[in-house]
Design an enzyme around this catalytic site. Structure first.
Site, PDB file in Angstrom:
ATOM      1  N   ASN A 197      -6.064  12.563  85.200  1.00  0.00           N
ATOM      2  CA  ASN A 197      -6.811  11.636  84.351  1.00  0.00           C
ATOM      3  C   ASN A 197      -6.490  11.914  82.884  1.00  0.00           C
ATOM      4  O   ASN A 197      -5.290  11.919  82.545  1.00  0.00           O
ATOM      5  CB  ASN A 197      -8.293  11.506  84.718  1.00  0.00           C
ATOM      6  CG  ASN A 197      -9.165  12.733  84.690  1.00  0.00           C
ATOM      7  OD1 ASN A 197      -8.982  13.631  85.481  1.00  0.00           O
ATOM      8  ND2 ASN A 197     -10.143  12.787  83.811  1.00  0.00           N
ATOM      9  N   ASP A 198      -7.444  12.142  82.023  1.00  0.00           N
ATOM     10  CA  ASP A 198      -7.230  12.083  80.569  1.00  0.00           C
ATOM     11  C   ASP A 198      -6.015  12.862  80.039  1.00  0.00           C
ATOM     12  O   ASP A 198      -5.746  13.978  80.492  1.00  0.00           O
ATOM     13  CB  ASP A 198      -8.409  12.718  79.826  1.00  0.00           C
ATOM     14  CG  ASP A 198      -9.749  12.264  80.318  1.00  0.00           C
ATOM     15  OD1 ASP A 198      -9.811  11.338  81.128  1.00  0.00           O
ATOM     16  OD2 ASP A 198     -10.748  12.862  79.884  1.00  0.00           O
TER      17      ASP A 198
ATOM     18  N   GLN B  98      -5.599  16.196  82.357  1.00  0.00           N
ATOM     19  CA  GLN B  98      -6.544  16.542  83.413  1.00  0.00           C
ATOM     20  C   GLN B  98      -5.815  16.424  84.751  1.00  0.00           C
ATOM     21  O   GLN B  98      -5.304  15.346  85.107  1.00  0.00           O
ATOM     22  CB  GLN B  98      -7.745  15.580  83.375  1.00  0.00           C
ATOM     23  CG  GLN B  98      -8.672  15.828  82.212  1.00  0.00           C
ATOM     24  CD  GLN B  98      -9.467  17.114  82.417  1.00  0.00           C
ATOM     25  OE1 GLN B  98     -10.443  17.131  83.136  1.00  0.00           O
ATOM     26  NE2 GLN B  98      -9.026  18.199  81.799  1.00  0.00           N
TER      27      GLN B  98
ATOM     28  N   ARG C 223     -19.005  17.510  75.620  1.00  0.00           N
ATOM     29  CA  ARG C 223     -17.629  17.803  76.037  1.00  0.00           C
ATOM     30  C   ARG C 223     -16.553  17.134  75.184  1.00  0.00           C
ATOM     31  O   ARG C 223     -16.805  16.295  74.364  1.00  0.00           O
ATOM     32  CB  ARG C 223     -17.436  17.411  77.496  1.00  0.00           C
ATOM     33  CG  ARG C 223     -17.762  15.966  77.844  1.00  0.00           C
ATOM     34  CD  ARG C 223     -17.531  15.766  79.346  1.00  0.00           C
ATOM     35  NE  ARG C 223     -17.797  14.421  79.790  1.00  0.00           N
ATOM     36  CZ  ARG C 223     -18.965  14.018  80.282  1.00  0.00           C
ATOM     37  NH1 ARG C 223     -19.971  14.850  80.385  1.00  0.00           N
ATOM     38  NH2 ARG C 223     -19.114  12.760  80.684  1.00  0.00           N
ATOM     39  N   ASP C 224     -15.325  17.534  75.495  1.00  0.00           N
ATOM     40  CA  ASP C 224     -14.079  16.934  75.003  1.00  0.00           C
ATOM     41  C   ASP C 224     -13.860  17.170  73.505  1.00  0.00           C
ATOM     42  O   ASP C 224     -13.669  16.219  72.723  1.00  0.00           O
ATOM     43  CB  ASP C 224     -14.040  15.424  75.329  1.00  0.00           C
ATOM     44  CG  ASP C 224     -14.403  15.133  76.784  1.00  0.00           C
ATOM     45  OD1 ASP C 224     -14.210  16.039  77.621  1.00  0.00           O
ATOM     46  OD2 ASP C 224     -14.879  14.020  77.068  1.00  0.00           O
TER      47      ASP C 224
HETATM   48  C1  FRU Z   1     -13.130  11.390  80.682  1.00  0.00           C
HETATM   49  C2  FRU Z   1     -13.733  12.636  81.309  1.00  0.00           C
HETATM   50  C3  FRU Z   1     -14.076  13.643  80.224  1.00  0.00           C
HETATM   51  C4  FRU Z   1     -14.048  14.946  80.981  1.00  0.00           C
HETATM   52  C5  FRU Z   1     -12.920  14.721  81.955  1.00  0.00           C
HETATM   53  C6  FRU Z   1     -13.114  15.382  83.296  1.00  0.00           C
HETATM   54  O1  FRU Z   1     -12.377  10.636  81.563  1.00  0.00           O
HETATM   55  O2  FRU Z   1     -14.854  12.293  82.083  1.00  0.00           O
HETATM   56  O3  FRU Z   1     -15.302  13.407  79.563  1.00  0.00           O
HETATM   57  O4  FRU Z   1     -13.811  16.041  80.157  1.00  0.00           O
HETATM   58  O5  FRU Z   1     -12.806  13.318  82.136  1.00  0.00           O
HETATM   59  O6  FRU Z   1     -11.974  15.273  84.081  1.00  0.00           O
END
Ligand code: FRU
Length: 455
Positions: A19-20, A36, A136-137
């Protein structure tokens, strides 16, 4: 195993889930892309930071996984930056969320002294904690001699400062226009004296068109707080551009972003499981501000990697393919109906990308694009207003196996959408009765380079 959806020129993981984008940083000639990643399953699970590098933002080389879960939790999204040390040398620092551990969501650090090859987590982790369940993030960057962190706290952005990366002080919070939304993956940077705050929103219970998309504000940052001068706008009018963030330390003050080309509504169900991967990135996009509008264009490096361009006009083309680029200028001065293209055309399938002059809107229509039964709301039409000055509609379209991306009017509008057509749906049709088009099509495929694995 035959792969019909694995992108030919977009980044996707060697296997497993993505993902991200995370930890985007340019260092010593390489664009680092962490992401991710769950290497052993194709659904979201205990997260790692996958890692790849590129010299040209077009072809990517896989490097070993950079960060693995530990006793503080799994490794969620975050950023990286170049740190100048007192002895005059530099190193890379990564700042990321650790989640799903006993302490909830906390912010941690890791350092690399060998140009990103190996990473050592700071033994004093975590460096920032909060009572909030959603926290987060973190994005970190240097500003006037100190570090700033912007991190999402529920439905707000929180700004912190630090002199040493280890001790952080809360400066301010930036509240949500919609308290129910969940904020994720903030980014903050300056372009031509204007500050851009990027935040991705999950809209609980929202439609596919509303929920899970990257937004931005244009405003000012005075070193303590963000002062918006606009309401939040979406970065992509398509449904599939989430968690988009920018590279730190890019040369010549360039600001290049990349997003996750998926949507939380159906990310875990897209039909690529037989190919043992799930999740890809959008194209990198270079940002600029033109006449007050945030514009996005494919970076020059992406455009430099080229085969032969085949010219076409309103009489159409017999080009067939699943990985290519179209550049077109359509004369819309006397247009009676919609103009644009039907892409990935085959038996009962097509993905129209059309400008409707009556509505003044551009749309991507994936209602007949191919497989869509994996999620009730996948099929849909995505629209955005588009101003066409001078009677010439300019479309720059990228088609890559399971996606369509559109840059319109020199980057004033950008949209990305996943599609899952049949392998044989490869036709292209021009739409625009009675009008003229000048264009080129270029086949694009860097798959050999893209999936060279070092691990
Ligand atoms: C965004 C998210 C972030 C988190 C990550 C987890 O897509 O939900 O907020 O850190 O993905 O995989």
């Amino acid at each position: 195993m035959p792969t019909i959806y694995r992108p030919a020129f977009h980044f996707s993981p060697p296997q497993g889930w993505l993902n991200d984008p995370n930890g985007l940083v340019f260092y010593k000639g390489l664009w680092h892309l962490f992401y991710q990643h769950q290497p052993s399953q194709i659904t979201h699970g205990p997260m790692h930071w996958g890692h790849a590098v590129s010299r040209d933002l077009a072809s990517w080389e896989h490097w070993p996984i950079a960060l693995h879960p530990d006793e503080l939790g799994t490794i969620w999204s975050g950023s990286a930056a170049v740190e100048e040390r007192d002895d005059g040398t530099t190193q890379l620092v990564a700042c990321f969320t650790q989640a799903e551990g006993a302490r909830g969501q906390v912010q941690s650090l890791a350092f690399s002294r060998d140009e990103g090859r190996t990473w050592h987590k700071y033994e004093g982790n975590p460096v920032v904690t909060s009572e909030r369940p959603d926290f987060r993030d973190p994005k970190i960057f240097r500003h006037h001699g100190r570090w700033i962190m912007v991190v999402s706290g529920g439905h707000e952005a929180h700004f912190y400062a630090s002199d040493n990366l280890f001790d952080w002080t809360l400066l301010s919070t930036f509240p949500s226009p919609q308290p129910g939304w969940i904020w994720e993956c903030p980014d903050l940077f300056e372009i031509d004296g204007q500050w851009i705050l990027i935040v991705s929103f999950i809209v609980p219970g929202g439609s596919v068109a509303e929920g899970s998309r990257t937004h931005f504000w244009i405003g000012d940052f005075d070193g303590e707080r963000f002062l918006p001068r606009s309401s939040p706008q979406v970065l992509s009018f398509g449904p599939d551009d989430y968690a988009a963030v920018s590279w730190s330390d890019a040369p010549d003050d360039r600001r290049v972003i990349i997003g996750w080309a998926s949507h939380w509504a159906y990310a875990n169900q897209t039909p690529t499981q037989h190919e043992n991967w799930r999740g890809a990135m959008t194209l990198p996009r270079e940002l600029s501000i033109r006449g007050g509008t945030l514009c996005q264009l494919p970076p020059r490096e992406v455009l430099a990697v080229r085969g032969e361009a085949i010219a076409f006009d309103e009489s159409g083309t017999d080009f067939r393919g699943d990985a290519y680029e179209i550049q077109a200028e359509i004369d819309i001065a006397n247009l009676q109906g919609p103009a644009g293209f039907r892409l990935r055309v085959g038996a009962g399938e097509a993905t129209p990308v059309l400008f409707d002059p009556a509505a003044g809107e551009l749309c991507i229509d994936r209602t007949q694009s191919g497989q869509s039964d994996f999620h009730a709301d996948f099929a849909g039409v995505f629209r955005a207003p588009l101003e066409v000055e001078g009677g010439v509609l300019k479309l720059h379209i990228f088609v890559d196996r399971c996606s369509v991306e559109v840059f319109a009017q020199d980057g004033a509008l950008y949209g990305a959408a996943l599609i899952f057509p049949s392998e044989n749906s490869r036709g292209i049709e021009f739409v625009g009765a009675g009008t003229r088009v000048k264009g080129t099509i270029t086949r694009l495929a860097h798959e050999e380079v893209t999936h060279t694995s070092k691990t």
